[in-house]
Write an enzyme that holds these catalytic residues in place. Structure first.
Site, PDB file in Angstrom:
ATOM      1  CE1 TYR A  55     -15.784  -0.180   6.107  1.00  0.00           C
ATOM      2  CE2 TYR A  55     -17.698  -1.612   6.206  1.00  0.00           C
ATOM      3  CZ  TYR A  55     -16.602  -1.115   5.518  1.00  0.00           C
ATOM      4  OH  TYR A  55     -16.338  -1.548   4.263  1.00  0.00           O
ATOM      5  CD  GLU A 112     -16.369   4.124   7.045  1.00  0.00           C
ATOM      6  OE1 GLU A 112     -16.770   3.787   8.182  1.00  0.00           O
ATOM      7  OE2 GLU A 112     -16.705   3.524   6.005  1.00  0.00           O
ATOM      8  CG  ASP A 141       9.219   5.563   3.134  1.00  0.00           C
ATOM      9  OD1 ASP A 141       9.220   4.848   4.154  1.00  0.00           O
ATOM     10  OD2 ASP A 141       8.719   5.210   2.051  1.00  0.00           O
ATOM     11  CB  THR A 143       6.012  -0.438   6.453  1.00  0.00           C
ATOM     12  OG1 THR A 143       7.427  -0.514   6.477  1.00  0.00           O
ATOM     13  CG2 THR A 143       5.535  -0.151   5.052  1.00  0.00           C
ATOM     14  CE  LYS A 189       9.366  -2.845   4.165  1.00  0.00           C
ATOM     15  NZ  LYS A 189       8.638  -1.635   3.807  1.00  0.00           N
ATOM     16  NE  ARG A 243       2.762  -8.089   5.123  1.00  0.00           N
ATOM     17  CZ  ARG A 243       3.937  -7.910   4.534  1.00  0.00           C
ATOM     18  NH1 ARG A 243       4.062  -7.082   3.530  1.00  0.00           N
ATOM     19  NH2 ARG A 243       5.004  -8.564   4.957  1.00  0.00           N
TER      20      ARG A 243
HETATM   21  N1  DSN Z   1       8.739  -4.100  -0.596  1.00  0.00           N
HETATM   22  C1  DSN Z   1       9.557  -3.429   0.384  1.00  0.00           C
HETATM   23  C2  DSN Z   1      10.929  -3.957   0.442  1.00  0.00           C
HETATM   24  O1  DSN Z   1      11.086  -5.164   0.333  1.00  0.00           O
HETATM   25  O2  DSN Z   1      11.875  -3.217   0.654  1.00  0.00           O
HETATM   26  C3  DSN Z   1       9.554  -1.958   0.254  1.00  0.00           C
HETATM   27  O3  DSN Z   1       8.347  -1.461   0.635  1.00  0.00           O
END
Ligand code: DSN
Length: 435
Positions: free
Chosen positions: A53, A55, A199, A225, A228, A234
């Site tokens: 932990y 924080e 984003d 994110t 990707k 993740r």
């Molecule tokens: N779920 C994602 C996608 O497949 O584009 C977006 O965050």
């Protein structure tokens, strides 16, 4: 990685992992938001940092025993800033939706107005969908792609912004196959006193690889994110300027700058203990993305997407905007007489060993559960080392399945061809080996 212990104590879960490894090894992964991380990222994620932990932020924590977590998190922060040329980085967000939620929480009051791309035009659920916090707690003014060109129309976006005076304008994509004009978005934001949020969850790998313009020099806040095209674990990060350009207008009583507003929105505003094992994985992925090979990887993602798109179009498959500039493309099934058949085509492709996702196309009259599109992308196949010639074969298989999606016998034969094709590109050959 040896999995003896898991095999011994939980053979059922071990078996699901083996089955998943076999599924990905023997198939073609074309969901544009998915990728395959390196073993180094996996090892960081399965480390002892999962136990701790912490924080707070480096050197400002609430619990003891932070000397190594602090070093690790600071490395992740420094690498994120260097990679994206950002002034500030918060590496805590658990994933993309919490990251976007934190930005809303930092900059907006409940009921404030913001603009974003409509989900059906290629936007994201967390940008104002009526079933999401963003649409329930804030006032969403969507913008759409042009009905004819299926492209963003920046003149129309400017007009909407000047009329509506939103507090924030989001530029993003999850199913838009063209470049995002970040500079134009930021100019509009400056002219109407709106915060700019980019984003870049889908295109972060392309941005750091130099094959898509970066928003970070102009945009107030950028979220992404990490799992990707960036090919990390993740999770997500928030990048921002340090100073709050709109402090006097929107936060005159706050002593916090923009970076502090973001940090305190993440913790203690929304999240508790950061997932340190994931942050370690993010740091490893950022280092990988700084290497020259990653630039080559990003270039190949785009080349592969163009090769896949060109071959599909030559086989009379209609693509939204007639092609792609990035890592993804959207098949419009309507001209093939398959309106509302995205789900059936997705399932047929699954049976043929090709993983995709059904998706709405612009101005789709069918429901999101039975939409008229199929979304494809090349980050994962490019991670396996595939190139343009493999994209052509895959496109031919996809076209065959679409043309006769009820022919299960054909799908079985295609699955064998796909398994043969991918056998030359092993991914994790020793992942589930026992001693
Ligand atoms: N779920 C994602 C996608 O497949 O584009 C977006 O965050």
């Amino acid at each position: 990685m040896l999995m003896n212990k898991l095999h011994e104590t939980d053979p059922e879960i071990y078996e699901t992992i083996v089955n998943e490894v076999n599924r990905i090894e023997n198939g073609v992964e074309l969901i544009p938001s998915e990728n395959f991380v390196s073993k180094s990222v996996m090892q960081a994620m399965s480390s002892v940092f999962t136990n701790k932990y912490s924080e707070g932020y480096p050197k400002k924590r609430y619990y003891g025993g932070q000397e190594h977590v602090d070093v690790m998190e600071q490395l992740a922060i420094d690498r994120a800033k260097e990679l994206f040329s950002a002034e500030h980085a918060n590496v805590h967000p658990y994933s993309g939706s919490p990251a976007n939620h934190a930005v809303f929480f930092a900059l907006m009051e409940l009921g404030d107005k913001f603009m974003d791309m409509n989900l059906g035009s290629g936007g994201h659920l967390t940008h104002g969908s009526p079933v999401n916090f963003s649409g329930k707690h804030y006032r969403n003014v969507p913008y759409f792609v042009d009905r004819e060109t299926e492209l963003l129309d920046m003149d129309s976006i400017r007009k909407i912004a000047e009329r509506e005076k939103p507090k924030m304008i989001i530029s993003s994509l999850t199913a838009y196959p063209r470049e995002l004009p970040f500079k134009e978005f930021c100019e509009i934001c400056k002219d109407v006193d709106a915060y700019s949020l980019a984003d870049i969850n889908h295109i972060a790998g392309l941005v750091v690889g130099g094959v898509h313009p970066s928003p970070c020099s102009d945009t107030d806040v950028t979220t992404t994110t990490t799992h990707k095209s960036l090919r990390g674990p993740r999770g997500a990060i928030i990048l921002s300027k340090v100073e709050d350009r709109l402090h006097d207008k929107y936060h005159p009583d706050s002593k916090k700058n923009l970076a502090q507003l973001i940090d305190s929105a993440v913790f203690p505003g929304l999240q508790g203990g950061p997932h340190n094992h994931t942050i370690a994985g993010k740091a490893v992925a950022f280092k990988e993305a700084m290497q020259p090979e990653f630039k080559e990887y990003a270039r190949q993602i785009v080349k592969n997407a163009k090769a896949l798109a060109d071959e599909l179009m030559s086989l009379r498959i209609k693509l939204v905007t007639d092609g792609t500039d990035n890592h993804l493309m959207l098949i419009d099934l309507r001209p093939s007489g398959l309106s509302g058949r995205g789900k059936q085509v997705q399932n047929a492709l699954d049976r043929a060993g090709i993983t995709v996702n059904k998706n709405s196309v612009p101005y789709d009259e069918s429901s999101p559960f039975n939409p008229s599109g199929i979304r494809l992308g090349t980050p994962a196949v490019t991670s396996r080392g595939m190139k343009e010639s493999e994209m052509q074969v895959i496109a031919q298989c996809i076209a065959l399945v679409i043309k006769d999606y009820k022919d299960k016998a054909q799908q079985v034969m295609i699955k064998e061809d796909i398994a043969e094709l991918v056998s030359g590109f092993p991914l994790y050959p020793d992942l589930t080996v026992l001693e």
